[in-house]
Design a protein around this motif. Structure first.
Motif, short mmCIF file in Angstrom:
data_model
loop_
_atom_site.label_atom_id
_atom_site.label_comp_id
_atom_site.label_asym_id
_atom_site.label_seq_id
_atom_site.Cartn_x
_atom_site.Cartn_y
_atom_site.Cartn_z
N LYS A 289 0.85 -1.20 0.00
CA LYS A 289 0.00 0.00 0.00
C LYS A 289 0.88 1.24 0.00
CE LYS A 289 -0.47 0.22 5.06
NZ LYS A 289 -1.41 0.29 6.19
N THR A 290 0.30 2.35 -0.48
CA THR A 290 1.03 3.61 -0.50
C THR A 290 0.90 4.30 0.84
OG1 THR A 290 -0.84 4.95 -1.25
CG2 THR A 290 0.49 3.86 -2.94
N ILE A 291 1.63 5.39 1.02
CA ILE A 291 1.57 6.16 2.26
C ILE A 291 0.19 6.76 2.45
CG2 ILE A 291 2.30 8.36 1.27
CD1 ILE A 291 4.07 8.72 3.79
N ASP A 292 -0.57 6.92 1.35
CA ASP A 292 -1.94 7.45 1.42
C ASP A 292 -2.98 6.37 1.68
OD1 ASP A 292 -1.02 10.03 0.81
OD2 ASP A 292 -1.00 9.57 -1.32
N GLY A 293 -2.53 5.09 1.72
CA GLY A 293 -3.45 4.00 2.00
C GLY A 293 -3.99 3.30 0.77
N ASN A 294 -3.54 3.70 -0.44
CA ASN A 294 -3.98 3.03 -1.66
C ASN A 294 -3.33 1.64 -1.77
OD1 ASN A 294 -5.55 5.24 -2.69
ND2 ASN A 294 -3.64 6.25 -3.24
N LYS A 295 -4.14 0.64 -2.07
CA LYS A 295 -3.67 -0.74 -2.09
C LYS A 295 -2.84 -1.04 -3.34
CE LYS A 295 -5.39 -5.44 -1.33
NZ LYS A 295 -6.60 -6.28 -1.15
N ILE A 296 -1.70 -1.70 -3.14
CA ILE A 296 -0.84 -2.14 -4.24
C ILE A 296 -0.86 -3.66 -4.27
CG2 ILE A 296 1.48 -2.13 -5.21
CD1 ILE A 296 0.27 0.62 -5.18
N ASP A 297 -1.46 -4.22 -5.31
CA ASP A 297 -1.59 -5.68 -5.42
C ASP A 297 -1.48 -6.06 -6.90
OD1 ASP A 297 -2.11 -8.33 -5.30
OD2 ASP A 297 -4.08 -8.16 -4.33
#
Length: 289
Positions: free
Chosen positions: A146-154
């Motif tokens: 996830k990014t520092i902004d909370g966006n999920k990385i998958d």
């Protein structure tokens, strides 16, 4: 040169610390000049902060808070310390062993040993991560999922979305990001005004960042997993709107205003407890539980 690959502008980072410790470690004429430089920055910052307060602005003066020396307008912060705020805050927290929450004002002890509590090492790690280069940040986001902004990385389940998120972090200029965040977070007629203000401030070298009080906890995680991202974002938006109204009502009371007049730790804790209660109340209203 090698550090530039890992950190964003490492020379600037080191120079900020040098401004603070050179008056102590230098000798002779070099110490005098270093002291003059520090006094000049401190004097201008104090004057600007004082003017902002006289104009009715809200400026945090507790060095243990990451909002130290920042003018707060809505959810947007303008750094009035010429970029020194995060360095002063980091050193203050490391020395005092305490930190102040930017959302509630609650004071927590570092290295307490309590489950889930932060340590001095955690704060230093977070500081360096925030100062990392775009490439390093993208690698860390991929590893963490996830990014520092909370966006999920998958990349396994949503490769297209993950690629777009990382591409945005690598390509989009910070000025554009700061402006858009301020525009999105502002409400109603203030959107354009706040977006333009942040863009102009950034161009003049005044750091600006925008973030509100985001809901946290098991119930919110369950909502995202069971109902999906779209429903979750709608709930968060409703939560933020209701919370901002409730907090505005709380901060307009005589009790809250009077508690700000005295810098006592008990008053700070009482305000934090009241804000936590408001957050719990709004969570129950939105989630219906």
């Amino acid at each position: 040169k090698g550090l530039s690959t890992i950190l964003f502008s490492p020379r600037f980072l080191v120079s900020r610390f040098q401004i603070m410790y050179n008056p102590i470690v230098k000798n002779g004429a070099a110490r005098i000049e270093a002291a003059k430089s520090l006094a000049r920055i401190a004097g201008i910052s104090v004057a600007v902060v004082g003017l902002a307060k006289m104009a009715g602005g809200s400026v945090e003066d507790d060095t243990r808070s990451s909002d130290f020396g920042k003018l707060k307008v809505g959810d947007t912060r303008f750094d009035l310390t010429f970029g020194m705020s995060p360095y002063i805050s980091l050193l203050s927290r490391q020395i005092q062993g305490k930190k102040v929450s930017t959302s509630t004002g609650k004071v927590t002890n570092l290295n307490s040993g309590d489950f889930g509590s932060e340590t001095k090492a955690d704060l230093l790690r977070s500081f360096l991560e925030n100062k990392s280069s775009p490439i390093t940040r993208a690698i860390l986001d991929t590893i963490e999922g996830k990014t520092i902004d909370g966006n999920k990385i998958d990349f396994k389940n949503s490769p297209k979305e993950s690629t777009l998120i990382l591409a945005d972090s690598l390509i989009t200029p910070l000025l554009a990001k700061d402006t858009m965040e301020a525009f999105i977070e502002a409400s109603g007629e203030n959107k354009i005004t706040m977006g333009v203000s942040v863009g102009a401030a950034s161009l003049m070298g005044v750091g600006a960042s925008t973030y509100g009080i985001k809901p946290t906890g098991k119930k919110w995680e369950e909502l995202k997993q069971k109902k999906g991202e779209s429903i979750y974002k709608e709930a968060v938006s409703l939560y933020e709107d209701r919370l901002n109204k409730k907090l505005a009502e709380l901060k307009s009371t005589d009790w809250y205003k009077n508690s700000l007049e005295t810098p006592q730790e008990d008053d700070r804790h009482n305000r934090a407890d009241m804000i936590d209660k408001v957050k719990e109340e709004v969570t129950k209203q939105v989630l219906g539980k």
